[in-house]
Design a protein around this motif. Structure first.
Motif, PDB file in Angstrom:
ATOM      1  N   ILE A 129       0.838  -1.206   0.000  1.00  0.00           N
ATOM      2  CA  ILE A 129       0.000   0.000   0.000  1.00  0.00           C
ATOM      3  C   ILE A 129       0.872   1.254   0.000  1.00  0.00           C
ATOM      4  O   ILE A 129       0.609   2.204  -0.735  1.00  0.00           O
ATOM      5  CB  ILE A 129      -0.957   0.006   1.203  1.00  0.00           C
ATOM      6  N   HIS A 130       1.935   1.258   0.805  1.00  0.00           N
ATOM      7  CA  HIS A 130       2.811   2.436   0.873  1.00  0.00           C
ATOM      8  C   HIS A 130       3.589   2.643  -0.414  1.00  0.00           C
ATOM      9  O   HIS A 130       3.963   3.767  -0.740  1.00  0.00           O
ATOM     10  CB  HIS A 130       3.782   2.328   2.057  1.00  0.00           C
ATOM     11  N   SER A 131       3.840   1.586  -1.157  1.00  0.00           N
ATOM     12  CA  SER A 131       4.607   1.719  -2.385  1.00  0.00           C
ATOM     13  C   SER A 131       3.747   2.174  -3.564  1.00  0.00           C
ATOM     14  O   SER A 131       4.280   2.554  -4.609  1.00  0.00           O
ATOM     15  CB  SER A 131       5.306   0.394  -2.726  1.00  0.00           C
ATOM     16  N   LEU A 132       2.445   2.149  -3.429  1.00  0.00           N
ATOM     17  CA  LEU A 132       1.567   2.600  -4.504  1.00  0.00           C
ATOM     18  C   LEU A 132       1.618   4.123  -4.629  1.00  0.00           C
ATOM     19  O   LEU A 132       1.773   4.836  -3.655  1.00  0.00           O
ATOM     20  CB  LEU A 132       0.121   2.187  -4.230  1.00  0.00           C
ATOM     21  N   SER A 133       1.460   4.597  -5.863  1.00  0.00           N
ATOM     22  CA  SER A 133       1.360   6.035  -6.059  1.00  0.00           C
ATOM     23  C   SER A 133      -0.033   6.486  -5.626  1.00  0.00           C
ATOM     24  O   SER A 133      -0.932   5.678  -5.415  1.00  0.00           O
ATOM     25  CB  SER A 133       1.576   6.381  -7.539  1.00  0.00           C
ATOM     26  N   HIS A 134      -0.196   7.781  -5.519  1.00  0.00           N
ATOM     27  CA  HIS A 134      -1.500   8.317  -5.116  1.00  0.00           C
ATOM     28  C   HIS A 134      -2.590   7.895  -6.097  1.00  0.00           C
ATOM     29  O   HIS A 134      -3.696   7.520  -5.703  1.00  0.00           O
ATOM     30  CB  HIS A 134      -1.444   9.839  -5.006  1.00  0.00           C
ATOM     31  N   GLU A 139      -7.400   4.304  -7.334  1.00  0.00           N
ATOM     32  CA  GLU A 139      -8.003   3.228  -8.114  1.00  0.00           C
ATOM     33  C   GLU A 139      -8.391   2.050  -7.229  1.00  0.00           C
ATOM     34  O   GLU A 139      -9.462   1.457  -7.416  1.00  0.00           O
ATOM     35  CB  GLU A 139      -7.038   2.756  -9.201  1.00  0.00           C
ATOM     36  N   VAL A 140      -7.545   1.697  -6.261  1.00  0.00           N
ATOM     37  CA  VAL A 140      -7.847   0.592  -5.353  1.00  0.00           C
ATOM     38  C   VAL A 140      -9.097   0.918  -4.541  1.00  0.00           C
ATOM     39  O   VAL A 140      -9.981   0.078  -4.373  1.00  0.00           O
ATOM     40  CB  VAL A 140      -6.646   0.293  -4.431  1.00  0.00           C
ATOM     41  N   ILE A 141      -9.195   2.145  -4.056  1.00  0.00           N
ATOM     42  CA  ILE A 141     -10.351   2.543  -3.261  1.00  0.00           C
ATOM     43  C   ILE A 141     -11.616   2.520  -4.113  1.00  0.00           C
ATOM     44  O   ILE A 141     -12.664   2.053  -3.684  1.00  0.00           O
ATOM     45  CB  ILE A 141     -10.131   3.946  -2.647  1.00  0.00           C
TER      46      ILE A 141
END
Length: 145
Positions: A129-134, A139-141
């Protein structure tokens, strides 16, 4: 209110804070293998008994002949506050412990091994999760909704 009401409130605060470090440790480590089930069960029974005693005192039962509202509240309110908080925190710890204990039994491993696996999965998820960009987080949300 009399001085013993304030002493009771201080004692309530100290007793309430007593269980919080244990809960914080469990949240951080996901490890409940060092928690003793019978001890927490007995502790929860004690919290319930003190809570019932506080409610009875607040109702005026068992604290003398015809107590006024100040006497009733100063006798019962600190117990009600402390044991409500302790009961909630301790119940959370106890339920977490039972969940981990029975999950480890089903997996036929020790509870400590189960807790280590649980922590590693949790840490891996947090790292992803921390490695994902904003943009990727948004998109995940949106996918969850």
């Amino acid at each position: 209110m009399s001085w013993y009401f304030y002493v009771g409130l201080i004692a309530s605060g100290a007793i309430s804070i007593f269980t919080v470090p244990q809960l914080i440790s469990i949240i951080k480590t996901k490890n409940t293998s060092y928690i003793n089930i019978p001890m927490y069960f007995i502790y929860l029974i004690g919290c319930l008994c003190f809570l019932i005693g506080g409610v009875l005192m607040a109702c005026g039962i068992g604290i003398g002949n015809d107590p006024n509202i100040t006497q009733r509240l100063s006798s019962g309110l600190p117990l009600i506050i402390a044991q409500s908080i302790c009961g909630i925190v301790s119940s959370t710890i106890f339920i977490w412990k039972l969940r981990n204990y029975f999950a480890a039994k089903r997996a036929k491993i020790t509870e400590h091994q189960y807790c280590l696996q649980l922590k590693s999965v949790y840490d891996e998820y947090r790292h992803k999760i921390h490695s994902l960009s904003h943009h990727e987080k948004v998109e995940v949300i949106e996918e969850k909704e």
